[in-house]
Every structure is written in structure tokens, then in C-alpha cells.
Enzyme design. Sequence first.
Site, PDB file in Angstrom:
ATOM      1  N   LYS A  36     -41.715 -31.774 -19.477  1.00  0.00           N
ATOM      2  CA  LYS A  36     -42.816 -32.697 -19.153  1.00  0.00           C
ATOM      3  C   LYS A  36     -43.703 -32.963 -20.355  1.00  0.00           C
ATOM      4  O   LYS A  36     -44.233 -34.061 -20.538  1.00  0.00           O
ATOM      5  CB  LYS A  36     -43.656 -32.081 -18.027  1.00  0.00           C
TER       6      LYS A  36
ATOM      7  N   CYS B 147     -42.978 -24.503 -23.972  1.00  0.00           N
ATOM      8  CA  CYS B 147     -42.840 -23.507 -22.916  1.00  0.00           C
ATOM      9  C   CYS B 147     -44.095 -23.442 -22.080  1.00  0.00           C
ATOM     10  O   CYS B 147     -45.030 -24.191 -22.263  1.00  0.00           O
ATOM     11  CB  CYS B 147     -42.655 -22.132 -23.547  1.00  0.00           C
TER      12      CYS B 147
HETATM   13  C1  BG6 Z   1     -41.618 -36.558 -22.158  1.00  0.00           C
HETATM   14  C2  BG6 Z   1     -41.604 -36.594 -20.629  1.00  0.00           C
HETATM   15  O1  BG6 Z   1     -41.487 -35.262 -22.577  1.00  0.00           O
HETATM   16  O2  BG6 Z   1     -42.846 -37.092 -22.663  1.00  0.00           O
HETATM   17  C3  BG6 Z   1     -41.773 -38.047 -20.197  1.00  0.00           C
HETATM   18  O3  BG6 Z   1     -40.370 -36.075 -20.153  1.00  0.00           O
HETATM   19  C4  BG6 Z   1     -43.071 -38.612 -20.787  1.00  0.00           C
HETATM   20  O4  BG6 Z   1     -41.823 -38.124 -18.800  1.00  0.00           O
HETATM   21  C5  BG6 Z   1     -43.141 -38.435 -22.299  1.00  0.00           C
HETATM   22  O5  BG6 Z   1     -43.172 -39.967 -20.468  1.00  0.00           O
HETATM   23  C6  BG6 Z   1     -44.536 -38.750 -22.829  1.00  0.00           C
HETATM   24  O6  BG6 Z   1     -45.451 -37.845 -22.257  1.00  0.00           O
HETATM   25  P1  BG6 Z   1     -47.040 -38.083 -22.296  1.00  0.00           P
HETATM   26  O7  BG6 Z   1     -47.596 -36.842 -21.686  1.00  0.00           O
HETATM   27  O8  BG6 Z   1     -47.393 -38.186 -23.757  1.00  0.00           O
HETATM   28  O9  BG6 Z   1     -47.367 -39.312 -21.561  1.00  0.00           O
END
Ligand code: BG6
Length: 628
Positions: A623, A20
Amino acid sequence: MKGTWATNYKRLSMSGSTVCGITGIVTKGHSNIGELLVMCSRKLTYRGYDSVGVAAVNNNIVTLRKDVGTIDDVNEKLHLSSLPGDRGIAQLRWATYGAPTKVNAQPHFGCSSVFYGAHNGNLHNYFEYRQDLIDTGHIIRSENDGELCVHAVDKYYEETGDMFEAVRMSTKDLKGAFAYTVGRADEPEIYAVKMGSSLVAGVSPIGTIVSSDLPSILPLTNQVVYLDDGEMVVLREESVKVYRVEDGAELDRPIQTSNVDARAAEKGGFPHFMLKEINEQPQVSKDVMGLLQVPEQEKWLKMIEDANRFYLVACGSSYNASIVGTYYFNRLAGVPVIPTIGGQFIPMYGQTLDNNCTTMLVSQSGETKDVLNVLKLIDEENLGRTLGVLNVIGSSLMFGANDYIPMGCGYEVSVPATKTYYSQSIIFAYLAAKLGERNGHIDESEAKQFIETLSNDLPRLTQETIDKTGILAKNLARTLTRERDMYCLGYGFTDGVAREGALKLKEICYSHVEGMYSSEFKHGPLSIVTDAYPVIFTTTTEDSWMVINHINEASCRGGRAIIVGERESNLEPYVENKMDYLEVPKSDVLINPILDVIPLQLLSYFLSVDLGINPDLPRNLSKTLTVD
Ligand code: BG6
């Protein structure tokens, strides 16, 4: 950077709860707290949009409004921004445990509406602790573990009569990775605790703020207070004070000026953040090359050179970029790399680690739990060195890794990664070229020339690719709106590119698109090909001779070949329709894998928009996943 991790929570898997965005604000006697909380929290939409709530304190009375939906939907329905008051807390939820319902939305009250608060992350002892609280007479209203954080403070306030102590002691009842913010209606302060999930604070002319991420702080101030795990903050009108949870000792934490441009969190005239961030890639290639060519690179390269085994650990788009990286390390440096999905690493390679290993942890947010679990294992059991590749400065990975390489992308707001994947590919290409030059796998002039191409030509080539394939992708997208099932294939360097293209089409078009190695397609999946079944082929000029075989296997069975790569006469006969060729500009073959992803980013973007989907906020995704 090393060793400020809180040690009082056990890692490793357990059913998650929520990812969140939380925000707490204490103003200098302002009365528009609802408006301020909505304005700041809106910047965290990419962290969760299943439900939203605001608890506003006015004349020591808390008004709590919350419901299911995005912040704009709920604000329209419940007029959150017109809530009066001088302090309060807001929360945006991404549900993992407990359905996205009004009662499970946050913030929550304690037994009475005197205590109010919200959390981010997950409690590992949710079931037991919830029962303990109920057995001791607490009124638990929801299925959401954030509520338990507020009750824990309520419980210890009962014992101590002191909010600071109650918040500090509440942490010992709560197990897991989380951060929460809480207040008492009749006391002017707001408190917050960081225990494994992201949290940052700020001091502004209108008051003080604490939040899950920087974009929600920036509308009020760039005067930032970074926090480590195991720390808590007390917000007052004029000050943010930081304390160690363990013993309540006050910590001297300087206010730092963040140079993250607040407008980065604005759309800059683009209809969506995703399209804006795709168009930022030419600048990103300049910025990341500037960040790489620094004396610190010596340390990074040594960490790889001195390793007896070198692992790459990542999730989602970062993992796909790590696959591209593996080909660069092989091709330019002859260095074997083991790319692994974060959640798979410990079961797959946990026992192969020793203190001569180097593990590169790749995570744009620096908060992905699957990756942080690996960091913690290596840290706790002294299993070698860790090198973070990250975009968010101040993230848990930045503080926890032995060293880190900044990606220099500025904030990426859209949930589907674009510029961060692009930056990671460049970082791997650069490091591989430097390693190859140092170990003689490639000669100095070859390395020098490639690095000059990355520095001088790539920004222009990237802009040309965006300009050239934007229209092509838009037109092609229109012909794919009925296609809910596709394959995206790569070979050699474009293996990771194809997986990334497939991921984008899955993330924001809700299509079933599988990314895989093109030579493997004939060993089973080829059975799916019938008339006009779309198969996307990504290729570089050095592998197209091989990819032609794979195109043939599909098109001779009626498949519709869509090609991504440089225009090559030997490939042209394979596309029935001119728009089925997403042509990237001619460049050095080693640059192809970096450029080839751009038309796939654009294709998924335009197809998503054509399907009426908001590409920035695809359903069911977030994200930053701080849960197991
Ligand atoms: C997911 C996102 O939650 O995590 C993706 O929706 C992302 O876009 C993936 O590639 C890995 O995130 P990070 O921050 O570890 O590169």
C-alpha cells in the site's frame, strides 16, 4: 507543518530494502504479548505480507518466531499469538532487497539474543555498514538491512552501557529513510526511532505501543502521540516519552485523541476491504466536500494562482487522478498543469523549478518515497511552494509540505486504491471550479451550479452507480476470466479514468491491461486486435462522437468493445453483448469522469475474486512504498 524533517540522511536513489509494518508493545505486566502483537500487526497487512515475525520477552528472555507468509499463515504455523510475555516487537515484511526467506524475516537479534529489533524503510549504506560490522566482529545472520539497526544499537551499548544513548547514537551510523524499534531483554523499555519512515505511538489502559501506522494502534487506544523525523520514543508501561535524536533533549509532545474510527480498519461485513471502500465513496464525496469548503481554501487557491508554473506530482492511482485533475484545471479554469510521475519529476522537470512555482504533491499515504524525494528537493533548494493532497494525517507529507488538503476518506486498508482516487478527483474538480470562477474562465453561476452538483447530487449519483453497475460488472467479469490481455482506452476527461481502470485490472487480476488515449490506439497498438480481443472504452457524453471512431477501428477488426459511460443510442450498436455496456447514471458531463471509474473498480474486484485472488493483498505489491 513546515520544517521538522530530519536532515541527517541524504535522499535520492539507491537500491531499496524493505517496506514493512513494525509494532512494539510494553504492557503493564500482562502476559499475552504474542496475542496483542498479532492482533495489532494484523492491521498492517497491507504494508507487507512476504514474511512475519514476533520477538516476545518473558522473564527477560526473548523468544523469536518468524517465517515466510502472511500473518495468518505464520501464526497458524508458529502459534505467534500464544507467545507469553509482557513486552515485544513484531514485523511484517515486504521484500525488496534480500529474498523473502525465514532468515531475512524480522525481527532480528544483535550478536546475542539480548538485543532484539525490527525496522521499516531502507538503509542507503547497507553494503558498507554491513562490512564494517563484520570487520569489527559482529555476527550478521541475514541479507536484510533491518538486522543492521539492531547491531548498531548493540555496538553503541558496548561503548556506552546505556540503552538510551546506544539507540540515539546508532542513528548516526545508519543512512537512508527508515524507522526501527529495539529493546534489550533485561530492560523493561522498548525504544523506537523515526528517520524518514512513518511511525506513531500510543498510550493505552494495558500499556504503551509504537507502530508504523495508526490502524495497528487503534485496537489498543485512540490516545496517540505523533512523531516527527529525527525523534525517538521510549516506551514504558505507563508512559511514552519523546526525545530529539540529535541531542537527546526531551520534547513536550501532547497525547492527541485520534478520531479515526477503529472499525474503519474492520471489513464491516464486506468480504474484502476493497468492496467496503468502494461502497464508502458516497459518504467520502460528502466528507471531502465538507473539508474543501473551509476558509483555508483561500490559501490553497492563492498558492495555485500566484504560481508561474504549477506541477502535479504523484504515483500509481494518485497519478491517474492527477491526470483527471489536469483536464478539470484546463476545462474549468484555463490553468495549465504539468502532471508528472513522482520518480520521473526530478529528471524531467527538476531544472525548471524556481521559487515562484507551486508543486502539488498528491499521495494518499503521504509516505510514498518517489513523491517525498520531490518534496525534499524543493524544500532543500527553496524551489517554490508545496501543497500536499493527502489522506493520512500525521504523515511525512503532512509535516513537510507548506500546506495540505485533507482527502477525508478515513483509512484505506485495501492495497488497490479506490475511495482515495475518487476523493482526489473531486478535490481537483472543486479547486478548478473555484479557480475558474475567480479568474473568470467560467462565470459565477456555472461554477456555483457545478459545486452544488458536487455537494448535493454526487453522493446520490455515486450510490446509484455502485448499485447499477455492481451486477453488470459481476456478470461481465465472468466472461473475462480467460482474458489475460486487454486495453482500456479513454478520451479527454476519461484519459485518467482509463489508466486507473487498467491499473486496477493489472494490480488485482494480474492481467496485462494497458490504459491509453483512444486516439493513440490506431498508431500501433491496434495491431493486437483480433477476434473478440477485449477493448474497454470509457467515455463522457461530450466525447462519445469521437470515441465512436476509435470503437469502430477496433470492432471492424473483430475487437470486442466494452463501453463504460452513460447509455447513448449512438454507442449501443457497438456492443455485441448487452452486458458489455457498463452504464452509469445520467448526470452533468463534468461528473462523468468521477462516476466512470466506479464500474471499472467493480469489474476488477469481481474479476479478481473470480480468479481466486485476494484483491486486498495482491502479490508483489504494497500500500505504501517508502523505498526508491
Ligand atoms: C502503491 C499502491 O504502492 O502506491 C497504489 O499500491 C498507490 O495503490 C500508489 O496508488 C501511490 O500511493 P500514494 O499513497 O502515494 O497515493
